[in-house]
Design a protein around this motif. Structure first.
Motif, PDB file in Angstrom:
ATOM      1  N   VAL A 135       0.895  -1.041  -0.061  1.00  0.00           N
ATOM      2  CA  VAL A 135      -0.033   0.006   0.092  1.00  0.00           C
ATOM      3  C   VAL A 135       0.803   1.252  -0.052  1.00  0.00           C
ATOM      4  CG1 VAL A 135      -1.533   1.297   1.351  1.00  0.00           C
ATOM      5  CG2 VAL A 135      -2.013  -1.137   1.102  1.00  0.00           C
TER       6      VAL A 135
ATOM      7  N   VAL B 204      -4.781  -2.243  -3.632  1.00  0.00           N
ATOM      8  CA  VAL B 204      -4.265  -3.556  -3.101  1.00  0.00           C
ATOM      9  C   VAL B 204      -5.251  -4.386  -2.584  1.00  0.00           C
ATOM     10  CG1 VAL B 204      -2.479  -4.503  -1.496  1.00  0.00           C
ATOM     11  CG2 VAL B 204      -2.017  -2.463  -2.958  1.00  0.00           C
TER      12      VAL B 204
ATOM     13  N   GLY C 118      -4.799  -1.425   5.023  1.00  0.00           N
ATOM     14  CA  GLY C 118      -4.600  -0.372   3.999  1.00  0.00           C
ATOM     15  C   GLY C 118      -5.369  -1.142   2.622  1.00  0.00           C
ATOM     16  N   ALA C 119      -5.741  -2.383   2.637  1.00  0.00           N
ATOM     17  CA  ALA C 119      -6.084  -3.176   1.579  1.00  0.00           C
ATOM     18  C   ALA C 119      -7.618  -2.460   1.354  1.00  0.00           C
ATOM     19  CB  ALA C 119      -6.241  -4.582   1.909  1.00  0.00           C
ATOM     20  N   GLU C 120      -7.888  -2.593   0.071  1.00  0.00           N
ATOM     21  CA  GLU C 120      -9.067  -2.225  -0.300  1.00  0.00           C
ATOM     22  C   GLU C 120     -10.286  -3.437  -0.506  1.00  0.00           C
ATOM     23  OE1 GLU C 120      -9.255   0.774  -3.223  1.00  0.00           O
ATOM     24  OE2 GLU C 120      -7.155   1.430  -2.752  1.00  0.00           O
TER      25      GLU C 120
END
Length: 322
Positions: free
Chosen positions: A160, A167, A186-188
């Motif tokens: 990220v 990501v 932070g992943a989507e």
């Protein structure tokens, strides 16, 4: 999450992992119909075999789906790429090799490209080559794994921080807690494989599902390190054979024959756990129910939302109101 969903034309930020030769339009279409991105994997199948899967997939759903092409193991790579274009597959997922030479071809045909990576270096290269999103796959994941052995917890925040495209976290995610943790890193969105085996739409053998439900925290094992073919599988009689073979110094070609896609089919589809292996990620020890895919997605979304509400309340009560 919104950016990812809009990019892939899906409702929920959930991507199905490529399952190679045991890919099933039944399960993949259920994922797409439930609002995620269902995936058909090419594995070592022929172009004609994959085309049959795509045709069935398109009959079962009009929603977005992906075709996963593992670059280093696909026998007819050029033919498989052309097949994806010919059938206007909305999303192509590239894994197990350098995706850079192939990304422009798919972009020319207005297709979205996912690149599965296990390091910052490879993610940066994929972004520069035109990838639309990165799946960061940690060492917890089922099946063929990177020899780098980075965990999802450490890999995702570094990805990220180093790429601008979305990501998606893969490896060790299969419930609302894992989903919430991935978002915190932070992943989507998240990619799942093992968890989808234990769903009502799963077409795999009941012995595979039973083994998954019975798994504990130590229910999986890594094989193939000694021959440079790292793979995470569920512990079975056949896994014991693989471990013993490595211990006796098996030749890499012989090990590859023992872990080819035919052996996976024998275990996962035919249920012959003494004669073939079954992939399983470290999430296996947390899988204790068989919901529908829709029920799973709903639980994950609602559960993660509740987790964040509880955390915010606790933060406010314990720290911010002093």
């Amino acid at each position: 999450m919104r950016r990812l969903c809009e990019l892939l034309s899906i409702h929920y930020p959930f991507v199905q992992g490529g399952m190679g030769n045991i890919s099933s339009p039944i399960l993949a279409s259920a994922v797409s119909e439930a609002g995620g991105l269902g995936t058909i994997g090419t594995g070592t199948l022929s172009v004609d075999e994959v085309e049959s899967l795509l045709l069935e997939m398109k009959k079962r759903t009009k929603k977005a789906f992906a075709l996963n092409i593992p670059i280093s193991v696909t026998s007819n790579l050029k033919g498989m790429c052309e097949l994806a274009v010919r059938h206007s597959v909305p999303v192509v997922s590239l894994s197990a090799g350098n995706p850079s030479p192939y990304i422009p071809y798919f972009k020319e045909h207005h297709m979205k490209v996912i690149c599965v990576t296990a390091s910052v270096k490879h993610a940066r290269k994929a972004e520069l080559a035109g990838a639309d999103l990165i799946v960061g796959e940690g060492f917890e994941a089922a099946g063929i794994n990177s020899p780098l052995e980075l965990t999802t917890m450490t890999l995702i925040p570094q990805l990220v921080a180093n790429v601008k495209i979305p990501v998606v976290a893969a490896g060790g995610v299969g419930d609302s807690k894992g989903f919430a943790a991935a978002l915190a890193l932070g992943a989507e969105g998240v990619q799942m494989g093992t968890r989808l085996i234990a769903t009502k739409e799963s077409p795999y053998h009941e012995r595979y599902v039973k083994k998954l439900l019975e798994a504990t925290d130590t229910g999986t094992v890594i094989v193939g390190r000694s021959v440079g073919k790292v793979r995470r599988v569920l512990k079975t009689a056949y896994a014991d054979q693989l471990i013993h073979a490595e211990g006796t110094g098996i030749h890499p070609e012989d090990f590859e024959a023992m872990t080819d896609e035919e052996k996976h089919l024998i275990g996962a589809v035919e249920g012959r756990l003494e004669d073939g292996f079954i992939n399983g990620g470290q999430i296996s020890g947390l899988v204790k129910s068989i919901p529908t895919v829709q029920e799973l997605f709903t639980e994950m979304i609602e559960g993660a939302e509740q987790i964040y509400e509880n955390l915010i309340k606790e933060m406010n009560d314990r720290y911010l109101k002093k």
